[in-house]
Design an enzyme around this catalytic site. Structure first.
Site, PDB file in Angstrom:
ATOM      1  N   GLY A 236      11.463   9.865   0.809  1.00  0.00           N
ATOM      2  CA  GLY A 236      11.248   9.907   2.259  1.00  0.00           C
ATOM      3  C   GLY A 236      10.145   8.937   2.610  1.00  0.00           C
TER       4      GLY A 236
ATOM      5  N   LEU B 126       0.853  -1.195   0.000  1.00  0.00           N
ATOM      6  CA  LEU B 126       0.000   0.000   0.000  1.00  0.00           C
ATOM      7  C   LEU B 126       0.883   1.238   0.000  1.00  0.00           C
ATOM      8  CD1 LEU B 126      -2.355  -1.080   2.941  1.00  0.00           C
ATOM      9  CD2 LEU B 126      -2.772  -1.385   0.493  1.00  0.00           C
TER      10      LEU B 126
ATOM     11  N   ASN C 163      10.616  -2.737  -2.179  1.00  0.00           N
ATOM     12  CA  ASN C 163      10.844  -1.353  -1.755  1.00  0.00           C
ATOM     13  C   ASN C 163      12.261  -0.891  -2.102  1.00  0.00           C
ATOM     14  OD1 ASN C 163       8.310  -0.887  -0.875  1.00  0.00           O
ATOM     15  ND2 ASN C 163       8.782  -0.780   1.301  1.00  0.00           N
TER      16      ASN C 163
ATOM     17  N   CYS D  25       8.666   4.122   4.763  1.00  0.00           N
ATOM     18  CA  CYS D  25       9.065   2.807   4.238  1.00  0.00           C
ATOM     19  C   CYS D  25      10.442   2.776   3.580  1.00  0.00           C
ATOM     20  CB  CYS D  25       8.005   2.325   3.255  1.00  0.00           C
ATOM     21  SG  CYS D  25       6.354   2.427   3.974  1.00  0.00           S
TER      22      CYS D  25
ATOM     23  N   ALA E 278      12.967  12.568 -11.007  1.00  0.00           N
ATOM     24  CA  ALA E 278      14.072  13.106 -10.209  1.00  0.00           C
ATOM     25  C   ALA E 278      13.503  14.105  -9.209  1.00  0.00           C
ATOM     26  CB  ALA E 278      15.078  13.779 -11.133  1.00  0.00           C
TER      27      ALA E 278
ATOM     28  N   LEU F 170      10.818   7.166 -11.732  1.00  0.00           N
ATOM     29  CA  LEU F 170      11.927   7.803 -12.450  1.00  0.00           C
ATOM     30  C   LEU F 170      11.776   9.321 -12.439  1.00  0.00           C
ATOM     31  CD1 LEU F 170      12.396   5.390 -15.511  1.00  0.00           C
ATOM     32  CD2 LEU F 170      13.880   5.612 -13.522  1.00  0.00           C
TER      33      LEU F 170
HETATM   34  C1  UGA Z   1       6.110   2.650  -0.552  1.00  0.00           C
HETATM   35  C2  UGA Z   1       5.834   1.659  -1.712  1.00  0.00           C
HETATM   36  O1  UGA Z   1       5.612   2.392  -2.904  1.00  0.00           O
HETATM   37  C3  UGA Z   1       4.626   0.764  -1.389  1.00  0.00           C
HETATM   38  O2  UGA Z   1       4.455  -0.197  -2.425  1.00  0.00           O
HETATM   39  C4  UGA Z   1       4.888   0.047  -0.066  1.00  0.00           C
HETATM   40  O3  UGA Z   1       3.787  -0.780   0.283  1.00  0.00           O
HETATM   41  C5  UGA Z   1       5.110   1.076   1.008  1.00  0.00           C
HETATM   42  O4  UGA Z   1       6.245   1.897   0.663  1.00  0.00           O
HETATM   43  C6  UGA Z   1       5.357   0.345   2.301  1.00  0.00           C
HETATM   44  O5  UGA Z   1       6.352  -0.381   2.415  1.00  0.00           O
HETATM   45  O6  UGA Z   1       4.489   0.384   3.204  1.00  0.00           O
HETATM   46  P1  UGA Z   1       5.109   5.026   0.148  1.00  0.00           P
HETATM   47  O7  UGA Z   1       6.244   5.121   1.107  1.00  0.00           O
HETATM   48  O8  UGA Z   1       3.747   5.351   0.634  1.00  0.00           O
HETATM   49  O9  UGA Z   1       5.009   3.539  -0.483  1.00  0.00           O
HETATM   50  O10 UGA Z   1       5.398   6.064  -1.036  1.00  0.00           O
HETATM   51  P2  UGA Z   1       5.920   6.108  -2.527  1.00  0.00           P
HETATM   52  O11 UGA Z   1       4.848   6.649  -3.374  1.00  0.00           O
HETATM   53  O12 UGA Z   1       6.498   4.829  -2.966  1.00  0.00           O
HETATM   54  O13 UGA Z   1       7.046   7.221  -2.435  1.00  0.00           O
HETATM   55  C7  UGA Z   1       8.179   7.113  -1.568  1.00  0.00           C
HETATM   56  C8  UGA Z   1       9.093   8.291  -1.769  1.00  0.00           C
HETATM   57  O14 UGA Z   1       9.725   8.244  -3.040  1.00  0.00           O
HETATM   58  C9  UGA Z   1       8.421   9.660  -1.690  1.00  0.00           C
HETATM   59  O15 UGA Z   1       9.203  10.541  -0.921  1.00  0.00           O
HETATM   60  C10 UGA Z   1       8.360  10.120  -3.146  1.00  0.00           C
HETATM   61  O16 UGA Z   1       8.368  11.523  -3.279  1.00  0.00           O
HETATM   62  C11 UGA Z   1       9.629   9.512  -3.690  1.00  0.00           C
HETATM   63  N1  UGA Z   1       9.599   9.317  -5.165  1.00  0.00           N
HETATM   64  C12 UGA Z   1       8.735   8.455  -5.725  1.00  0.00           C
HETATM   65  C13 UGA Z   1      10.502  10.010  -5.947  1.00  0.00           C
HETATM   66  O17 UGA Z   1      11.315  10.813  -5.474  1.00  0.00           O
HETATM   67  N2  UGA Z   1      10.482   9.816  -7.325  1.00  0.00           N
HETATM   68  C14 UGA Z   1       9.607   8.956  -7.907  1.00  0.00           C
HETATM   69  O18 UGA Z   1       9.659   8.825  -9.160  1.00  0.00           O
HETATM   70  C15 UGA Z   1       8.710   8.251  -7.102  1.00  0.00           C
END
Ligand code: UGA
Length: 446
Positions: A266, A162, A217, A269, A261, A259
């Site tokens: 943060g 999630l 992750n 997770c 940038a 992808l």
């Molecule tokens: C993440 C995973 O995407 C989920 O599949 C997983 O279940 C969850 O951790 C967990 O282990 O509970 P989440 O932490 O809610 O979910 O958020 P994401 O949307 O994955 O983003 C994480 C971070 O990466 C954010 O700070 C976001 O800004 C950054 N991000 C994401 C980027 O900098 N660039 C991107 O292209 C995508």
């Protein structure tokens, strides 16, 4: 007709609660349990204790099938399946802190009296589910159960995928379901419960399922760290990360997600799970070089906007700075390991005045984070983007909220004393910013 189960869920964070609501939505009888009275009290009044898009509506829709309690004893006793979704935070050395998990398991083990499947949903190092199984068996041998010894009790692992901000969508329409079970009985129960959901169900042994969660992750974190470094290299070489992203993501082997940038990943997770996997590898005398590099790279990336500001102004002392976006991503109020925090800490140490704004995360920031900063009295909490930008010398963007993306950049220029923008999420088009005479800095873009 699909069999309906009595389900208990230990932990009412966004994983436990969303998972519980998902099962309630399919007509199972669910009780979500949390040791925190305040959380349960809110839930019993129909209030969700955190911000998550669409979750209030889901609670309203299936409230007849879900209950909340602080003491799980009687619910664990009666359940067919017990999911454990308590948090596994970070220890000082980066490893996963399993104390809440073991506490919950102990309470469950002391309560169950009949056949029951215990399913670990919390993210745990490989081998933890086996340890839990042994612990429970040991308790049976010591005859600590009332009558459970004659009954079938098993432990399985079923990771969650999630994302905060889209957790409701992810629970109703998951990309896949991983069933980690070592016996036919456990596999069948988990398969049955997920049968109404149309997506691929991948059945594997418990250890592989535990590893799958971390590997997923860490793979996404790796992709982000990689694109961030390529973006930095674009800046040096005069290439544009937007073109490069388009160019590489048209290859289906690479894909086009994770992808973007930015100022680094943060949340609750990625930062925790990358460090936990590195620590797990260290404990097993294996050096996980790639993920170690991603952690290091992300730590640097988080300060990239701050570094650009220092490069431009040398000293930031006494400057008035707008901070737009505090949360680690949009559509959540979560600030756990949000890049904004380290930047705010550093800026306040330099003696600046901050005007902060976030459409959803302000209260969480005020109540749980702001007090830790030196010079916290230099923070002004703005009620709008306009108020945050007014008379500032520069602006930092840390979250790509829609309201920030849609903000009128002409107005931005009018409101600021000096129109200098450090955009950590590559929201705006640099050419438009140039036309509006805004001095604009982003990541890897020409
Ligand atoms: C993440 C995973 O995407 C989920 O599949 C997983 O279940 C969850 O951790 C967990 O282990 O509970 P989440 O932490 O809610 O979910 O958020 P994401 O949307 O994955 O983003 C994480 C971070 O990466 C954010 O700070 C976001 O800004 C950054 N991000 C994401 C980027 O900098 N660039 C991107 O292209 C995508």
């Amino acid at each position: 007709m699909n069999k309906k189960y009595k389900i208990a869920i230990a932990g009412c964070g966004y994983v436990g609660l969303t998972t519980g609501l998902g099962f309630a939505n399919n007509g199972h009888q669910v009780t979500c349990i949390d040791i925190n009275n305040k959380i349960i009290d809110k839930l019993n009044h129909g209030i969700i204790p955190f911000y998550e898009k669409g979750i209030d509506d889901l609670l309203l829709k299936c409230h007849e099938f879900i209950h909340f309690a602080t003491n799980g004893t009687s619910y664990y006793k009666d359940s067919d399946i017990i999911f454990v979704a308590v948090n596994t935070p970070e220890n000082m050395d980066g490893s996963a802190d399993l104390q809440y998990l073991y506490n919950a398991v102990e309470q469950i083990a002391c309560s169950i009296e009949h056949e029951c499947l215990i399913v670990i949903k919390s993210t745990v190092p490989v081998g933890t589910t086996d340890k839990i199984r042994k612990k429970i068996n040991m308790m049976i041998e010591k005859n600590l159960y009332k009558s459970a010894s004659k009954n079938h009790i098993e432990v399985a692992f079923n990771p969650e995928f999630l994302s905060q901000g889209s957790a409701v969508h992810d629970i109703l329409y998951p990309s896949r379901i991983i069933i980690g079970a070592d016996t036919k009985w456990a596999k069948e129960i988990l398969y049955n419960i997920y049968e109404p959901i149309t997506c691929e169900k991948i059945i594997m042994d418990v250890k592989s399922a535990e590893m799958t969660k971390y590997a997923a992750n860490c793979c996404l974190a790796l992709k982000i760290a990689y694109i961030n470094e390529i973006a930095d290299l674009c800046e040096i070489s005069g290439a544009d990360i937007r073109c490069v992203k388009e160019g590489i993501s048209s290859d289906p082997r690479i894909g086009n997600t994770y992808l973007n940038a930015g100022v680094g990943y943060g949340g609750s997770c990625f930062p925790k799970d990358t460090k936990a996997l590195v620590q797990y590898s260290n404990e097993n005398h294996f050096e996980l070089k790639t993920i170690k590099a991603a952690v290091e790279s992300n730590n640097m990336q988080i300060m990239s906007m701050y570094n650009k500001a220092v490069k431009k102004f040398h000293s930031l002392k006494e400057m008035k700075i707008a901070i737009l976006g505090l949360t680690f991503k949009p559509e959540t109020d979560d600030l756990k390991s949000a890049p904004s925090l380290k930047n705010i800490e550093k800026l306040l140490q330099e003696g600046v005045y901050l005007q902060v704004y976030d459409p959803i995360g302000m209260n969480n920031f005020k109540q749980n984070y702001a007090n830790q900063f030196i010079n916290k009295e230099n923070i002004f909490y703005a009620n709008s983007i306009d108020e945050a930008l007014k008379d500032t010398d520069m602006c930092f963007i840390f979250t790509e909220w829609d309201c920030i993306k849609k903000f009128d950049i002409q107005k931005m220029h009018e409101l600021m004393k000096q129109p200098v923008v450090f955009d950590g999420r590559n929201i705006f088009d640099p050419h438009r910013m140039k036309v509006e005479k805004i001095d604009y800095y982003c990541i890897g873009v020409k």
